[in-house]
Motif scaffolding. Structure first.
Motif, mmCIF file in Angstrom:
data_model
loop_
_atom_site.group_PDB
_atom_site.id
_atom_site.type_symbol
_atom_site.label_atom_id
_atom_site.label_comp_id
_atom_site.label_asym_id
_atom_site.label_seq_id
_atom_site.Cartn_x
_atom_site.Cartn_y
_atom_site.Cartn_z
ATOM 1 N N LEU A 88 -41.989 -51.627 95.386
ATOM 2 C CA LEU A 88 -42.156 -52.109 94.013
ATOM 3 C C LEU A 88 -41.707 -53.573 93.888
ATOM 4 C CD1 LEU A 88 -41.015 -48.980 91.918
ATOM 5 C CD2 LEU A 88 -43.352 -49.711 92.442
ATOM 6 N N GLY A 89 -41.393 -54.186 95.024
ATOM 7 C CA GLY A 89 -41.007 -55.603 95.021
ATOM 8 C C GLY A 89 -39.601 -55.830 94.492
ATOM 9 N N LEU A 90 -38.734 -54.816 94.623
ATOM 10 C CA LEU A 90 -37.397 -54.905 94.043
ATOM 11 C C LEU A 90 -36.308 -54.762 95.096
ATOM 12 C CD1 LEU A 90 -38.133 -52.572 90.998
ATOM 13 C CD2 LEU A 90 -37.777 -55.043 90.872
ATOM 14 N N ILE A 119 -38.116 -40.834 90.899
ATOM 15 C CA ILE A 119 -37.444 -42.110 91.181
ATOM 16 C C ILE A 119 -38.419 -43.275 91.002
ATOM 17 C CG2 ILE A 119 -36.294 -43.494 92.972
ATOM 18 C CD1 ILE A 119 -35.002 -40.941 94.013
ATOM 19 N N ILE A 120 -39.647 -43.123 91.471
ATOM 20 C CA ILE A 120 -40.650 -44.192 91.295
ATOM 21 C C ILE A 120 -40.818 -44.500 89.809
ATOM 22 C CG2 ILE A 120 -43.097 -44.810 91.511
ATOM 23 C CD1 ILE A 120 -43.095 -42.896 94.047
ATOM 24 N N ARG A 121 -41.008 -43.450 89.015
ATOM 25 C CA ARG A 121 -41.246 -43.664 87.574
ATOM 26 C C ARG A 121 -40.028 -44.270 86.889
ATOM 27 N NH1 ARG A 121 -44.730 -38.162 86.590
ATOM 28 N NH2 ARG A 121 -46.766 -39.168 86.798
ATOM 29 N N ALA A 122 -38.839 -43.818 87.291
ATOM 30 C CA ALA A 122 -37.617 -44.328 86.644
ATOM 31 C C ALA A 122 -37.404 -45.803 86.971
ATOM 32 C CB ALA A 122 -36.412 -43.495 87.074
ATOM 33 N N GLY A 128 -39.783 -52.520 83.918
ATOM 34 C CA GLY A 128 -40.961 -52.870 83.134
ATOM 35 C C GLY A 128 -42.223 -53.068 83.960
ATOM 36 N N LEU A 129 -42.355 -52.328 85.069
ATOM 37 C CA LEU A 129 -43.551 -52.450 85.912
ATOM 38 C C LEU A 129 -44.603 -51.439 85.454
ATOM 39 C CD1 LEU A 129 -41.754 -52.479 89.382
ATOM 40 C CD2 LEU A 129 -42.485 -54.467 88.033
ATOM 41 N N GLU A 135 -51.148 -44.736 91.655
ATOM 42 C CA GLU A 135 -50.215 -45.545 92.446
ATOM 43 C C GLU A 135 -48.893 -44.795 92.670
ATOM 44 O OE1 GLU A 135 -51.635 -50.065 91.171
ATOM 45 O OE2 GLU A 135 -50.350 -48.920 89.818
ATOM 46 N N VAL A 136 -48.438 -44.088 91.633
ATOM 47 C CA VAL A 136 -47.212 -43.278 91.776
ATOM 48 C C VAL A 136 -47.418 -42.259 92.891
ATOM 49 C CG1 VAL A 136 -45.752 -41.517 90.669
ATOM 50 C CG2 VAL A 136 -46.464 -43.535 89.364
#
Ligand code: MEV
Length: 323
Positions: A88-90, A119-122, A128-129, A135-136
């Protein structure tokens, strides 16, 4: 008494949770490009992300019972979280991820996929992505590869979309794998009793057992997978017509073939026997097998008495509905 589960609410799809699932027909053979049918259950894994200055901290809460903690085991959840942050680029961003598992671990109910989806959704929500459901699901599939090795992709799909599906991944080995997914809508809700053996079993382990046997004798195993595929395709019609007797027969035959693949267990056989003697139309192991969970389909209104017989035999049950 039986735990009645909340039904998945499609309106809540953007919330940071992932659905647990049951496979109605076709586990294991789905890893070899055959069809399988899965449906979400009301048990989920939730995740919440809060601010932290430095580093990623993952905290998995013990959620009211001892059976529901550390859903995928030592270190893997951390690896999954790190992969998600990176994709997610984080990578390197400070965050605290709290996970609340409502699904028993290592039970074949899709806890690892539900964990990844939550975890992806959270994380996406917190930073704010905008991330679409597909994609999830693709990112959760990558996470499943860390946990499982060779997942078919069915668990992450149901964990994300929360709908009953017919699934096939014709090109498992390819990174560009595009699974075929079709919705299955039944004429009315179909009650399913879930029974837990209480024996933990990692799907990665039973998938490995089947893989080793297939490598020794591919033709013999391919033939069993194709027989299971026929049952699954007949099951689509049975579900769409609401033909419970046919669905039950197909589940019983599928269980027999899973026995042939040697992924049943003494506790699963006990539970399946208890359910059938109590009047279930069909019963089979669900998910990875080797322990974990089984499911039974009953005449309308009979789920409670079948569940009660299973509890009297000493097992934990849940009620869910295919819809
Ligand atoms: C797990 O829910 C089902 C299996 O077929 C594994 C997979 O599809 O990845 C056993």
């Amino acid at each position: 008494s039986a735990v009645a589960m909340p039904e998945p609410d499609p309106a809540e799809h953007s919330a940071s949770f992932g659905y647990g699932k049951i496979i109605l027909l076709g586990e294991h053979s789905v890893v070899y490009g055959r069809h399988a049918i899965a449906t979400p259950i009301g048990l989920t894994i939730q995740a919440e992300v809060t601010h932290q200055e430095h580093g990623t901290e993952l905290v998995i809460a013990r959620w009211d019972t001892d059976a529901a903690y550390d859903p995928i085991g030592a270190g893997l959840a951390e690896q999954v979280t790190a992969l998600i942050a990176e994709r997610l680029g984080l990578a390197g961003k400070g965050m605290r991820v709290d996970v609340f598992p409502h699904l028993p671990r290592a039970s074949g109910l899709g806890a690892s996929a539900a964990l990844a989806v939550a975890i992806i959704r959270a994380i996406a929500d917190r930073f704010g992505l905008a991330i679409s459901d597909s994609e999830v699901s693709s990112l959760a599939f990558e996470c499943e590869r860390i946990v499982h090795g060779t997942p078919s992709g069915i668990d992450n799909t149901v964990a994300t979309f929360g709908r009953s599906i017919l699934f096939r991944n014709p090109n498992m080995a390819s990174d560009a794998a595009a699974p075929e997914i079709a919705d299955i809508v039944t004429p009315g809700p179909i009650q399913i009793v879930i029974g837990l053996t209480g024996v933990r079993s990692l799907t990665s382990h039973t998938v490995g057992i089947v893989r080793a046997a297939w490598e020794k004798n591919p033709a013999r195993y391919e033939a069993i997978f194709s027989q299971i595929d026929e049952l699954v395709l007949a099951g689509v019609g049975a579900l769409r017509r609401g033909d419970l007797a046919e669905l039950g027969d197909l589940m019983n035959m599928n269980h027999g073939l899973l026995g042939a693949l040697q992924v049943s267990s003494p506790e699963l056989e006990t539970l399946v026997g208890v359910a059938r003697r109590a009047g279930a139309l069909g019963a089979k192991l669900t998910g990875g097998g080797g322990g974990g969970a089984m499911i039974a389909v009953t005449e309308p209104g009979a789920a409670e008495s079948v569940g009660s017989a299973m509890r009297q035999a000493g097992f934990v049950t849940y009620l869910t509905e295919i819809r």
